[in-house]
Scaffold this motif. Structure first.
Motif, PDB file in Angstrom:
ATOM      1  N   MET A 444      -4.084   7.681  -3.187  1.00 22.38           N
ATOM      2  CA  MET A 444      -4.410   8.269  -2.122  1.00 22.38           C
ATOM      3  C   MET A 444      -5.602   7.259  -1.267  1.00 22.38           C
ATOM      4  O   MET A 444      -5.291   6.972  -0.285  1.00 22.38           O
ATOM      5  N   GLU A 445      -6.343   6.525  -1.526  1.00 23.70           N
ATOM      6  CA  GLU A 445      -7.046   6.110  -0.846  1.00 23.70           C
ATOM      7  C   GLU A 445      -7.326   4.529  -0.842  1.00 23.70           C
ATOM      8  O   GLU A 445      -7.666   3.963   0.681  1.00 23.70           O
ATOM      9  N   SER A 446      -6.214   3.826  -1.923  1.00 22.44           N
ATOM     10  CA  SER A 446      -5.609   2.159  -1.226  1.00 22.44           C
ATOM     11  C   SER A 446      -4.337   2.504  -0.905  1.00 22.44           C
ATOM     12  O   SER A 446      -4.156   1.568  -0.045  1.00 22.44           O
ATOM     13  N   PHE A 447      -4.137   2.644  -2.292  1.00 25.82           N
ATOM     14  CA  PHE A 447      -1.848   2.300  -1.801  1.00 25.82           C
ATOM     15  C   PHE A 447      -1.500   3.128  -0.118  1.00 25.82           C
ATOM     16  O   PHE A 447      -0.677   2.310   0.354  1.00 25.82           O
ATOM     17  N   LEU A 448      -1.945   4.668  -1.003  1.00 30.32           N
ATOM     18  CA  LEU A 448      -1.236   5.161   0.551  1.00 30.32           C
ATOM     19  C   LEU A 448      -1.489   4.991   1.890  1.00 30.32           C
ATOM     20  O   LEU A 448      -0.759   4.547   3.008  1.00 30.32           O
TER      21      LEU A 448
END
Length: 455
Positions: A444-448
């Motif tokens: 949620m915080e890095s990849f998306l």
């Protein structure tokens, strides 16, 4: 052994159970809604009975209809799969009262472990570490504020009767607690008929680690190692692997032993899962919850242990003892599962029902399995979960498994509906995922954020 069982589910898990039953020489009965008349599970089973309209509440969740189908067909047992009635204590008890074996734990055990507050209390008695939090249910904002101050922010609000990611809110500061509590409580009330919450300290960064257990009616309980389920979107698992790269032999032994103690504390029978949060900084792990059913991601454990979990569930329900002990279980190689959903990642993962005009499922080679219930010409109905397939691979090591999964996703072709296949390919090819450097916040915080910027 049973002569005939009814499968109270649909989709790939119904197909999976039908296949396992057939290999055990058991006749199967499928139930289906009007929307699933042409579904694969309906066609594969020896018998099929329509139990109502498309809506789940009128068919797959209709306990009377399911039980009536079991009586009419002469089924001796019901396998609930996952979702729907699989963790419904009332349904399990109704089966017992009608002398139909529920393939899962007793309703009393579901009640005990399904209520998160009771489960925490049981784990504390069993010397299983739990996350610091509220001693019981929290009904008001005032109570929540007081407890949050005691354990310290950030905190996690969770529905006492919750599951499936509903009724969960992360609260970083005091001013956010009241609105988060109200919305989570209302969501829980609508989903589960119970708006009670409980509060836990947020363990961050953390790994979501679950341990598979099996218990028979003779008091034998074993664990089958762990699965790393940290790659999640909105608290829903996206990709799972076994074993976890974050866990070594010593910690694996401690977590496995804790999971067995947890199951022993409630005299657990059947397949189940003990879910933990692992604080990678300290190496401390904490009990989250127990799932009293088979998990979506059970195939990765089957690959690394060689144990058919569905068959074991059925054998246990039939009164058979486990044919192996803890010392017989070894973890071999590495397995990964990717969930393939009919959804559009570019539009907030909106469901994409419709007709599959063309389909090619990857195959060939050793250590590749596709669990699915779709076929060319099949129309995915809009009424149910969007997962349409699971691709599971097994390799001699993690790198081998990663490469095999990339190859499988590259070969997969589904035409007519939009799927998350390319999203899963990008995820499995990400440098952090390849390195095993991720936790529950990564997706949620890095990849998306970067994924949505790539175009």
């Amino acid at each position: 052994m049973f002569k005939k069982i009814l499968i109270a589910n649909r989709g790939e898990i119904a197909v999976r159970i039908i296949r396992a039953a057939r290999e055990l020489g058991i006749t199967t009965v499928a139930v289906y809604s009007e929307a699933d008349k042409e579904a694969l599970h309906t066609n594969l089973a020896d018998e099929a009975i329509c139990i109502g309209p498309a809506k789940s509440a009128d068919s797959y969740l209709n306990m009377n209809s399911v039980l009536s189908a079991a009586v009419v067909s002469g089924a001796e047992a019901i396998h609930p799969g996952f979702g729907f009635l699989s963790e419904n204590a009332k349904f399990a008890t109704m089966c017992e009262e009608m002398n139909i074996k529920f393939i899962g734990p007793a309703g009393s055990i579901m009640d005990k472990m399904g209520d998160k507050i009771n489960a925490r209390a049981e784990m504390i008695k069993a010397d299983v570490p739990v996350i610091p939090g509220s001693p019981g249910e929290v009904f008001t904002v005032e109570e929540a504020l007081e407890i949050a101050e005691t354990v310290g922010y950030p905190v996690m609000l969770k529905a006492s009767a919750g599951g499936g990611g509903k009724g969960i809110r992360k609260v970083d500061k005091k001013s956010d607690l009241a609105p988060a509590f109200e919305s989570a409580s209302q969501e829980a009330l609508a989903a589960f008929g119970n708006g009670a919450m409980y509060i836990e300290k947020v363990i961050y960064p953390a790994r979501h680690i679950e341990v598979q257990i099996l218990g028979d009616s003779f008091g034998h309980i074993v664990h089958l190692g762990e699965r790393d389920c940290s790659l999640q979107r909105n608290n829903q698992k996206v990709l799972e692997e076994s074993p976890s790269v974050a866990i070594g032999p010593t910690l694996r032994g401690k977590m496995g032993a804790a999971a067995v103690r947890a199951a022993q504390a409630v005299a657990y029978e059947s397949a189940g899962t003990i879910e933990f949060l692992l604080d990678e900084k300290s190496g401390q792990f904490y009990f989250m919850e127990m799932n009293t059913r088979v998990q979506v991601e059970h195939p990765v454990t089957e690959f690394v242990t060689g144990i058919d979990i569905i068959k074991e569930q059925i054998k246990i329900a039939a009164g058979q003892a486990l044919s192996f002990t803890q010392t017989d279980i070894t973890i071999k190689g590495h397995a990964i599962e990717c969930r393939i959903n009919a959804e559009n990642p570019d539009f907030n993962f909106a469901p994409s029902p419709g007709k599959i005009t063309d389909l090619y499922l990857p195959g060939g080679g050793v250590g590749l399995r596709v669990d699915s219930a779709v076929y060319p010409g099949y129309t995915i109905p809009p009424y149910y979960d969007s997962m349409i397939a699971k691709i599971i691979v097994h390799g001699e090591n993690r790198f081998d498994a990663l490469m095999k999964m990339q190859r499988a996703l590259y070969e997969l072709e589904i035409e007519g509906v939009i799927t998350n296949t390319s999203f899963q390919m990008d995820l499995i090819s990400d440098s952090h995922v390849i390195a095993g450097d991720y936790d529950t916040s990564f997706l949620m915080e890095s990849f998306l954020p970067n994924y949505h910027k790539k175009d």
